[in-house]
Design a protein around this motif. Sequence first.
Motif, mmCIF file in Angstrom:
data_model
loop_
_atom_site.group_PDB
_atom_site.id
_atom_site.type_symbol
_atom_site.label_atom_id
_atom_site.label_comp_id
_atom_site.label_asym_id
_atom_site.label_seq_id
_atom_site.Cartn_x
_atom_site.Cartn_y
_atom_site.Cartn_z
ATOM 1 N N HIS A 45 -11.484 25.889 -8.256
ATOM 2 C CA HIS A 45 -11.694 26.338 -6.883
ATOM 3 C C HIS A 45 -10.383 26.627 -6.145
ATOM 4 O O HIS A 45 -9.316 26.158 -6.553
ATOM 5 C CB HIS A 45 -12.477 25.273 -6.109
ATOM 6 C CG HIS A 45 -11.606 24.142 -5.643
ATOM 7 N ND1 HIS A 45 -11.414 22.993 -6.372
ATOM 8 C CD2 HIS A 45 -10.835 23.994 -4.524
ATOM 9 C CE1 HIS A 45 -10.596 22.192 -5.737
ATOM 10 N NE2 HIS A 45 -10.221 22.767 -4.613
ATOM 11 N N THR A 46 -10.500 27.398 -5.103
ATOM 12 C CA THR A 46 -9.398 27.537 -4.160
ATOM 13 C C THR A 46 -9.877 26.963 -2.837
ATOM 14 O O THR A 46 -10.945 27.334 -2.357
ATOM 15 C CB THR A 46 -9.056 29.020 -3.943
ATOM 16 O OG1 THR A 46 -8.895 29.612 -5.222
ATOM 17 C CG2 THR A 46 -7.805 29.190 -3.110
ATOM 18 N N VAL A 83 -14.871 26.030 0.004
ATOM 19 C CA VAL A 83 -13.993 26.399 -1.106
ATOM 20 C C VAL A 83 -14.478 27.708 -1.720
ATOM 21 O O VAL A 83 -15.635 28.092 -1.561
ATOM 22 C CB VAL A 83 -13.938 25.316 -2.215
ATOM 23 C CG1 VAL A 83 -13.524 23.983 -1.671
ATOM 24 C CG2 VAL A 83 -15.261 25.220 -2.950
ATOM 25 N N GLN A 84 -13.557 28.374 -2.386
ATOM 26 C CA GLN A 84 -13.913 29.635 -3.027
ATOM 27 C C GLN A 84 -13.792 29.481 -4.538
ATOM 28 O O GLN A 84 -12.899 28.811 -5.037
ATOM 29 C CB GLN A 84 -12.946 30.725 -2.549
ATOM 30 C CG GLN A 84 -13.297 32.088 -3.088
ATOM 31 C CD GLN A 84 -12.186 33.092 -2.823
ATOM 32 O OE1 GLN A 84 -11.351 32.872 -1.958
ATOM 33 N NE2 GLN A 84 -12.181 34.162 -3.584
ATOM 34 N N HIS A 85 -14.735 30.109 -5.234
ATOM 35 C CA HIS A 85 -14.586 30.177 -6.679
ATOM 36 C C HIS A 85 -15.021 31.561 -7.119
ATOM 37 O O HIS A 85 -16.118 32.001 -6.782
ATOM 38 C CB HIS A 85 -15.441 29.117 -7.373
ATOM 39 C CG HIS A 85 -15.422 29.258 -8.869
ATOM 40 N ND1 HIS A 85 -16.472 29.744 -9.585
ATOM 41 C CD2 HIS A 85 -14.435 28.982 -9.766
ATOM 42 C CE1 HIS A 85 -16.156 29.763 -10.872
ATOM 43 N NE2 HIS A 85 -14.923 29.298 -11.003
ATOM 44 N N LEU A 89 -19.997 25.828 0.491
ATOM 45 C CA LEU A 89 -19.830 24.798 1.506
ATOM 46 C C LEU A 89 -20.090 23.462 0.814
ATOM 47 O O LEU A 89 -21.124 23.286 0.166
ATOM 48 C CB LEU A 89 -20.860 25.024 2.620
ATOM 49 C CG LEU A 89 -20.652 24.249 3.909
ATOM 50 C CD1 LEU A 89 -19.318 24.602 4.546
ATOM 51 C CD2 LEU A 89 -21.786 24.558 4.884
ATOM 52 N N ILE A 90 -19.143 22.551 0.921
ATOM 53 C CA ILE A 90 -19.259 21.289 0.171
ATOM 54 C C ILE A 90 -19.200 20.099 1.104
ATOM 55 O O ILE A 90 -18.380 20.067 2.028
ATOM 56 C CB ILE A 90 -18.105 21.173 -0.850
ATOM 57 C CG1 ILE A 90 -18.255 22.269 -1.897
ATOM 58 C CG2 ILE A 90 -18.066 19.799 -1.506
ATOM 59 C CD1 ILE A 90 -17.308 22.149 -3.061
ATOM 60 N N ASN A 91 -20.080 19.151 0.876
ATOM 61 C CA ASN A 91 -19.980 17.893 1.609
ATOM 62 C C ASN A 91 -18.901 17.064 0.912
ATOM 63 O O ASN A 91 -19.138 16.455 -0.132
ATOM 64 C CB ASN A 91 -21.325 17.174 1.565
ATOM 65 C CG ASN A 91 -21.257 15.844 2.309
ATOM 66 O OD1 ASN A 91 -20.182 15.238 2.423
ATOM 67 N ND2 ASN A 91 -22.389 15.394 2.812
ATOM 68 N N HIS A 92 -17.701 17.074 1.489
ATOM 69 C CA HIS A 92 -16.610 16.404 0.770
ATOM 70 C C HIS A 92 -16.733 14.891 0.797
ATOM 71 O O HIS A 92 -16.095 14.189 0.024
ATOM 72 C CB HIS A 92 -15.230 16.879 1.255
ATOM 73 C CG HIS A 92 -14.968 16.638 2.704
ATOM 74 N ND1 HIS A 92 -14.709 17.651 3.586
ATOM 75 C CD2 HIS A 92 -14.932 15.495 3.425
ATOM 76 C CE1 HIS A 92 -14.512 17.138 4.788
ATOM 77 N NE2 HIS A 92 -14.636 15.841 4.710
ATOM 78 N N VAL A 123 -5.012 15.943 -1.461
ATOM 79 C CA VAL A 123 -5.151 14.869 -2.436
ATOM 80 C C VAL A 123 -6.559 14.847 -3.035
ATOM 81 O O VAL A 123 -6.741 14.847 -4.245
ATOM 82 C CB VAL A 123 -4.827 13.496 -1.798
ATOM 83 C CG1 VAL A 123 -4.862 12.414 -2.861
ATOM 84 C CG2 VAL A 123 -3.465 13.522 -1.126
ATOM 85 N N LEU A 124 -7.548 14.875 -2.133
ATOM 86 C CA LEU A 124 -8.923 14.721 -2.614
ATOM 87 C C LEU A 124 -9.379 15.887 -3.494
ATOM 88 O O LEU A 124 -9.820 15.695 -4.630
ATOM 89 C CB LEU A 124 -9.840 14.580 -1.394
ATOM 90 C CG LEU A 124 -11.277 14.293 -1.740
ATOM 91 C CD1 LEU A 124 -11.384 12.900 -2.312
ATOM 92 C CD2 LEU A 124 -12.158 14.437 -0.511
ATOM 93 N N PHE A 125 -9.265 17.101 -2.977
ATOM 94 C CA PHE A 125 -9.756 18.242 -3.745
ATOM 95 C C PHE A 125 -8.973 18.461 -5.056
ATOM 96 O O PHE A 125 -9.586 18.677 -6.101
ATOM 97 C CB PHE A 125 -9.802 19.508 -2.885
ATOM 98 C CG PHE A 125 -11.110 19.630 -2.135
ATOM 99 C CD1 PHE A 125 -12.226 20.187 -2.739
ATOM 100 C CD2 PHE A 125 -11.238 19.163 -0.834
ATOM 101 C CE1 PHE A 125 -13.447 20.279 -2.071
ATOM 102 C CE2 PHE A 125 -12.445 19.244 -0.161
ATOM 103 C CZ PHE A 125 -13.551 19.804 -0.773
ATOM 104 N N PRO A 126 -7.636 18.368 -5.024
ATOM 105 C CA PRO A 126 -6.937 18.494 -6.310
ATOM 106 C C PRO A 126 -7.354 17.421 -7.320
ATOM 107 O O PRO A 126 -7.485 17.691 -8.503
ATOM 108 C CB PRO A 126 -5.459 18.333 -5.936
ATOM 109 C CG PRO A 126 -5.387 18.748 -4.513
ATOM 110 C CD PRO A 126 -6.691 18.336 -3.899
#
Length: 733
Positions: free
Chosen positions: A509-510, A524-526, A532-535, A697-700
């Motif tokens: 994702h980006t 995020v884009q893929h 749309l993501i519930n992080h 930090v979280l997404f990576p």
Amino acid sequence: MATQPSPSEPGPQPIRKLEQSVINRIAAGEIIHRPASALKELIENSLDAGSTSIRVTIKDGGMKLLQIQDNGSGIRHDDLPILAQRFTTSKLATFSDLSRLTTYGFRGEALASVSYVAHMTVVTKTRADSCAWKACYADGALTLAKAGTSADPKPCAGNDGTTITVENLFYNTPTRLSALRSSSEEYARILDVVTKYAIHNPHVSFTCRKAGSPTPDVSTPSSSTTTQAIRLLYGQSIAKELLHTTVSSKTPSEEDADEEVPEESSWDAEAYFTSANYQAKKLVFLLFINHRLVESAKIRKAVEAVYTGVLPKGASPYVYFSLNIDPRSVDVNVHPTKREVHFLNDDEIVERICDALQEKLVGQSQSRVFEYQTLLTGGIAETPTQDNGKGKKRARDEDEMDVDEAEPPPTSQAARPKKMLSQHKVRTSLQDRTLDSMFPVFSPSQQRSGNGSGGGSPNTGTGTGTPPQNAPRVREIKESQCYLSSVKQLRAAVVKGKHNNLTEILQKHTFVCIVDVNKCLSLVQHSTKLYLINHGALAEELFYQLGLRQFGDMSRLRLDPAPPLRTLVTLAVDVEEGVERSKMTRPQIVDCIVDTLISRREMLEEYFSLGISADGKVETLPMLLRDCTPNLDKLPLFLMRLGPQVDWTAEKECFECFLRELAFFYVPEPVIQISLEDMSEQEKAEDKAVQWQIQHVLFPAAARYLAAPKSLLDRDVVQVANLPDLYRVFERC
Ligand code: ADP
Ligand code: MG
């Protein structure tokens, strides 16, 4: 009637006792792994014998020939017959001697071992002897040099001292022989051992050469200094950046200045180590404990940690340590080769040494020192329990990163803060991303220490709220080894539940933006699609998996001062709704939870790094992901929920529930939702720091480690746009 199985039939084979010579050969293999380990033992013997000159000659990486000549005390003629028997030594007479022994070897096994796996010849002369004696050994005993002669030692010409010649190492243990590397690699290991002993014994002259070569590969004069030896053997680039420090149990430390140190726990240490100006690709680490070259993973790690903050990523220092401790505190029975050592009070000693190192390194360079991984819990411990909501908020306000030069927090007198291990400290230079940039600055003392904040808004001082450009790379998180079948099952379930497409979307994702912090929504884009993501949900799953991944091997976050468990649980129980309906009163519930946790504190510490002291203080929390600190507002809730939510009776369920609760604690979400307009400056800064963590930090980490379960698709991930569809819409317009 049972019949005897004939030899050709399959069936249990009779158990036989191994022949003594085979047993001895196996035992020898445990001590002598390779030519370099044999040489290490021989060098130690020569040094024990008071030699000032040690000459080593090698053929074929030590496998054909390994010869060591010294000018030490020599061996008495009468001792020669028993020299190579197992457990013969001049250094140990009774078991109690073991604890008083200060020389290197102590078991009388080295020469015996060599004689079991090689042909060994000894030529030796004491000062008192008028001639030298030559003796040959095999399998622990004297043997004939030539057929037809007697095995007794023969008189011969020779100098004072001892020459030991080891030929055809491992000729009778082919598996050991085949495990060896090329002769040039074995020779490199030999040079390494000689070099290290030469550094540690600069008053002894060492040479090491290949047989037939006119020039030695290592050659040191006698009576040089350590620095000279390092310059000679490791080069000028290291020698010119060397720092030096000594520290001992008698050096006063703030904590125990007035305490008497008992004799058996006295120690002293000396270190030579490179400054921040020197950077090598690989760590060179020489560790001598009581003059023996040893390994200690613990000390090595601690040293590496001291330098992580000093050197750029990937760079390593040169460090030479010599530590002398009372032999009574060394555990000698740990490993037959005695290479990996353990000793009493090692934590404290390592901490003191690393502190000394750090102090020197800091003095030498001007960059700043931060402590990390310590959360100053300050007020939590003492926060009165009335005034719940606000009480919790206040606790959060005092949660801060400690900067070395900052004044101690005013609340710390009650529980005297435990001193932080130096491996928990990190130094960053001003050019690097500062750690505090991720954290809000709260206390006035911290603002002062910021670089010229000038009393403006807290955002401007140390860069808080201005997310740095370079995000940290996600560090590799290794899966811990775990043999518990429950953990294996839980790990297998994660793999089984993985949704391949969703996992791939997250991997590639980006990150676009955070849509709403309070509702935990990010975009995020893929490829050509937007999601749309519930992080929050994503984080919960990620942290669960990270916990499972690091089961039994989690890093620790130290709480300083450690808040009492009871106070924290009381905070949470007091605001819990619906307790009135329960049969127990609030204090009874608190008791029950506290007892449950304290009685399992050993398990919690071992598996989850949740450290609770015997007197009920929460000392450490598990750290699941670096650069990601949990919101301490949620700590009371987390601890409270561990009581009723975790099934403590069944292993697998217990681990799963615990890890789920831990993951929930780690989810980066605001506890109290406030709109941006109502936020104070501090809260805004805090909000920005959380956002930074989510993005950087979280997404990576999710991209790297999350095996996304299908359940996330049910509610928490929604495709909101697809580029080709959008084109179609535009075409129609
Ligand atoms: P340890 O060193 O544990 O006593 P070793 O098998 O290494 O056992 O050596 C046995 C004994 O042989 C030593 O105790 C020492 O007395 C003697 N010895 C071995 N090497 C030398 C040497 N180079 N010079 C003098 N004595 C030696
Ligand atoms: Mg020895």
